[in-house]
Write a protein that holds these residues in place. Structure first.
Motif, PDB file in Angstrom:
ATOM      1  N   ALA A  44      31.919   8.989 -45.205  1.00  0.00           N
ATOM      2  CA  ALA A  44      31.359   7.998 -46.121  1.00  0.00           C
ATOM      3  C   ALA A  44      30.822   6.787 -45.358  1.00  0.00           C
ATOM      4  CB  ALA A  44      32.419   7.564 -47.129  1.00  0.00           C
ATOM      5  N   VAL A  45      31.582   6.311 -44.403  1.00  0.00           N
ATOM      6  CA  VAL A  45      31.135   5.157 -43.619  1.00  0.00           C
ATOM      7  C   VAL A  45      29.916   5.519 -42.780  1.00  0.00           C
ATOM      8  CG1 VAL A  45      31.788   3.605 -41.737  1.00  0.00           C
ATOM      9  CG2 VAL A  45      33.380   4.023 -43.605  1.00  0.00           C
ATOM     10  N   ALA A  46      29.942   6.685 -42.149  1.00  0.00           N
ATOM     11  CA  ALA A  46      28.813   7.105 -41.318  1.00  0.00           C
ATOM     12  C   ALA A  46      27.547   7.274 -42.147  1.00  0.00           C
ATOM     13  CB  ALA A  46      29.153   8.394 -40.587  1.00  0.00           C
ATOM     14  N   SER A  47      27.654   7.848 -43.338  1.00  0.00           N
ATOM     15  CA  SER A  47      26.466   8.015 -44.178  1.00  0.00           C
ATOM     16  C   SER A  47      25.966   6.674 -44.692  1.00  0.00           C
ATOM     17  CB  SER A  47      26.747   8.981 -45.319  1.00  0.00           C
ATOM     18  OG  SER A  47      27.735   8.450 -46.174  1.00  0.00           O
ATOM     19  N   GLY A  48      26.864   5.752 -44.963  1.00  0.00           N
ATOM     20  CA  GLY A  48      26.454   4.412 -45.375  1.00  0.00           C
ATOM     21  C   GLY A  48      25.708   3.680 -44.279  1.00  0.00           C
ATOM     22  N   VAL A  49      26.229   3.768 -43.060  1.00  0.00           N
ATOM     23  CA  VAL A  49      25.556   3.139 -41.921  1.00  0.00           C
ATOM     24  C   VAL A  49      24.199   3.791 -41.680  1.00  0.00           C
ATOM     25  CG1 VAL A  49      25.683   2.824 -39.419  1.00  0.00           C
ATOM     26  CG2 VAL A  49      27.678   2.343 -40.825  1.00  0.00           C
ATOM     27  N   ALA A  50      24.128   5.111 -41.765  1.00  0.00           N
ATOM     28  CA  ALA A  50      22.852   5.810 -41.585  1.00  0.00           C
ATOM     29  C   ALA A  50      21.852   5.400 -42.666  1.00  0.00           C
ATOM     30  CB  ALA A  50      23.073   7.318 -41.605  1.00  0.00           C
ATOM     31  N   GLY A  51      22.318   5.249 -43.890  1.00  0.00           N
ATOM     32  CA  GLY A  51      21.438   4.823 -44.969  1.00  0.00           C
ATOM     33  C   GLY A  51      20.905   3.417 -44.758  1.00  0.00           C
ATOM     34  N   ILE A  52      21.764   2.518 -44.311  1.00  0.00           N
ATOM     35  CA  ILE A  52      21.332   1.147 -44.050  1.00  0.00           C
ATOM     36  C   ILE A  52      20.322   1.112 -42.908  1.00  0.00           C
ATOM     37  CG2 ILE A  52      22.128  -1.089 -43.154  1.00  0.00           C
ATOM     38  CD1 ILE A  52      24.713  -0.612 -44.770  1.00  0.00           C
ATOM     39  N   LEU A  53      20.581   1.875 -41.843  1.00  0.00           N
ATOM     40  CA  LEU A  53      19.639   1.920 -40.731  1.00  0.00           C
ATOM     41  C   LEU A  53      18.302   2.502 -41.148  1.00  0.00           C
ATOM     42  CD1 LEU A  53      21.993   3.029 -37.813  1.00  0.00           C
ATOM     43  CD2 LEU A  53      21.039   0.747 -38.245  1.00  0.00           C
ATOM     44  N   PHE A  54      18.320   3.508 -42.018  1.00  0.00           N
ATOM     45  CA  PHE A  54      17.088   4.107 -42.518  1.00  0.00           C
ATOM     46  C   PHE A  54      16.272   3.090 -43.317  1.00  0.00           C
ATOM     47  CE2 PHE A  54      14.820   6.423 -45.880  1.00  0.00           C
ATOM     48  CZ  PHE A  54      13.980   7.206 -45.088  1.00  0.00           C
ATOM     49  N   VAL A  55      16.931   2.365 -44.196  1.00  0.00           N
ATOM     50  CA  VAL A  55      16.240   1.364 -45.015  1.00  0.00           C
ATOM     51  C   VAL A  55      15.676   0.257 -44.133  1.00  0.00           C
ATOM     52  CG1 VAL A  55      16.605  -0.423 -46.755  1.00  0.00           C
ATOM     53  CG2 VAL A  55      17.504   1.863 -47.121  1.00  0.00           C
ATOM     54  N   LEU A  56      16.458  -0.195 -43.155  1.00  0.00           N
ATOM     55  CA  LEU A  56      15.967  -1.244 -42.263  1.00  0.00           C
ATOM     56  C   LEU A  56      14.756  -0.774 -41.456  1.00  0.00           C
ATOM     57  CD1 LEU A  56      19.282  -2.798 -40.941  1.00  0.00           C
ATOM     58  CD2 LEU A  56      17.660  -3.796 -42.556  1.00  0.00           C
ATOM     59  N   GLN A  57      14.771   0.467 -41.025  1.00  0.00           N
ATOM     60  CA  GLN A  57      13.646   1.017 -40.284  1.00  0.00           C
ATOM     61  C   GLN A  57      12.394   1.076 -41.159  1.00  0.00           C
ATOM     62  OE1 GLN A  57      14.126   5.054 -39.013  1.00  0.00           O
ATOM     63  NE2 GLN A  57      12.577   4.870 -37.426  1.00  0.00           N
ATOM     64  N   ARG A  58      12.562   1.497 -42.390  1.00  0.00           N
ATOM     65  CA  ARG A  58      11.417   1.563 -43.319  1.00  0.00           C
ATOM     66  C   ARG A  58      10.863   0.163 -43.595  1.00  0.00           C
ATOM     67  NH1 ARG A  58       9.636   6.750 -45.130  1.00  0.00           N
ATOM     68  NH2 ARG A  58       9.241   5.837 -47.137  1.00  0.00           N
ATOM     69  N   ARG A  60      11.001  -2.449 -41.605  1.00  0.00           N
ATOM     70  CA  ARG A  60      10.308  -2.929 -40.414  1.00  0.00           C
ATOM     71  C   ARG A  60       8.926  -2.301 -40.297  1.00  0.00           C
ATOM     72  NH1 ARG A  60      15.270  -2.541 -36.153  1.00  0.00           N
ATOM     73  NH2 ARG A  60      16.425  -4.337 -36.972  1.00  0.00           N
ATOM     74  N   ARG A  61       8.795  -1.022 -40.633  1.00  0.00           N
ATOM     75  CA  ARG A  61       7.484  -0.357 -40.558  1.00  0.00           C
ATOM     76  C   ARG A  61       6.514  -0.942 -41.580  1.00  0.00           C
ATOM     77  NH1 ARG A  61       8.645   6.064 -39.633  1.00  0.00           N
ATOM     78  NH2 ARG A  61       9.490   5.847 -37.538  1.00  0.00           N
ATOM     79  N   GLN A  62       7.012  -1.348 -42.744  1.00  0.00           N
ATOM     80  CA  GLN A  62       6.148  -1.907 -43.784  1.00  0.00           C
ATOM     81  C   GLN A  62       5.638  -3.296 -43.408  1.00  0.00           C
ATOM     82  OE1 GLN A  62       8.320  -1.799 -47.436  1.00  0.00           O
ATOM     83  NE2 GLN A  62       7.960   0.384 -47.766  1.00  0.00           N
ATOM     84  N   HIS A  63       6.431  -4.040 -42.644  1.00  0.00           N
ATOM     85  CA  HIS A  63       6.049  -5.409 -42.309  1.00  0.00           C
ATOM     86  C   HIS A  63       5.193  -5.499 -41.055  1.00  0.00           C
ATOM     87  CE1 HIS A  63       8.261  -7.398 -45.429  1.00  0.00           C
ATOM     88  NE2 HIS A  63       9.321  -6.655 -45.165  1.00  0.00           N
ATOM     89  N   ARG A  64       4.870  -4.383 -40.417  1.00  0.00           N
ATOM     90  CA  ARG A  64       4.003  -4.410 -39.216  1.00  0.00           C
ATOM     91  C   ARG A  64       2.570  -4.488 -39.574  1.00  0.00           C
ATOM     92  NH1 ARG A  64       6.561  -0.230 -34.841  1.00  0.00           N
ATOM     93  NH2 ARG A  64       8.488  -1.319 -34.587  1.00  0.00           N
TER      94      ARG A  64
END
Length: 64
Positions: A44-58, A60-64
């Protein structure tokens, strides 16, 4: 106030040893990797961290 927290920590510390395998150093890391209760928490913790990293990556790509 400190006495209240000290008394609370003494009363609640027995709940840390919730099931077998806790409190003994024989099992070590394998207890946490093989016990389903802990394994679900790790997943659960690993999937939550992966989800947060995915959202942050998306974002960052939108703001470039």
């Amino acid at each position: 106030m400190r006495r209240f927290f000290a008394a609370g920590s003494l009363l609640l510390s027995s709940h840390v040893l919730a099931h077998t395998g806790h409190g003994s150093r024989d099992n070590g890391l394998m207890h946490y990797l093989s016990e389903p209760l802990h394994l679900f928490g790790i997943i659960a913790v690993a999937s939550g961290v992966a989800g947060i990293l995915f959202v942050l990556q998306r974002l960052r790509r939108q703001h470039r």
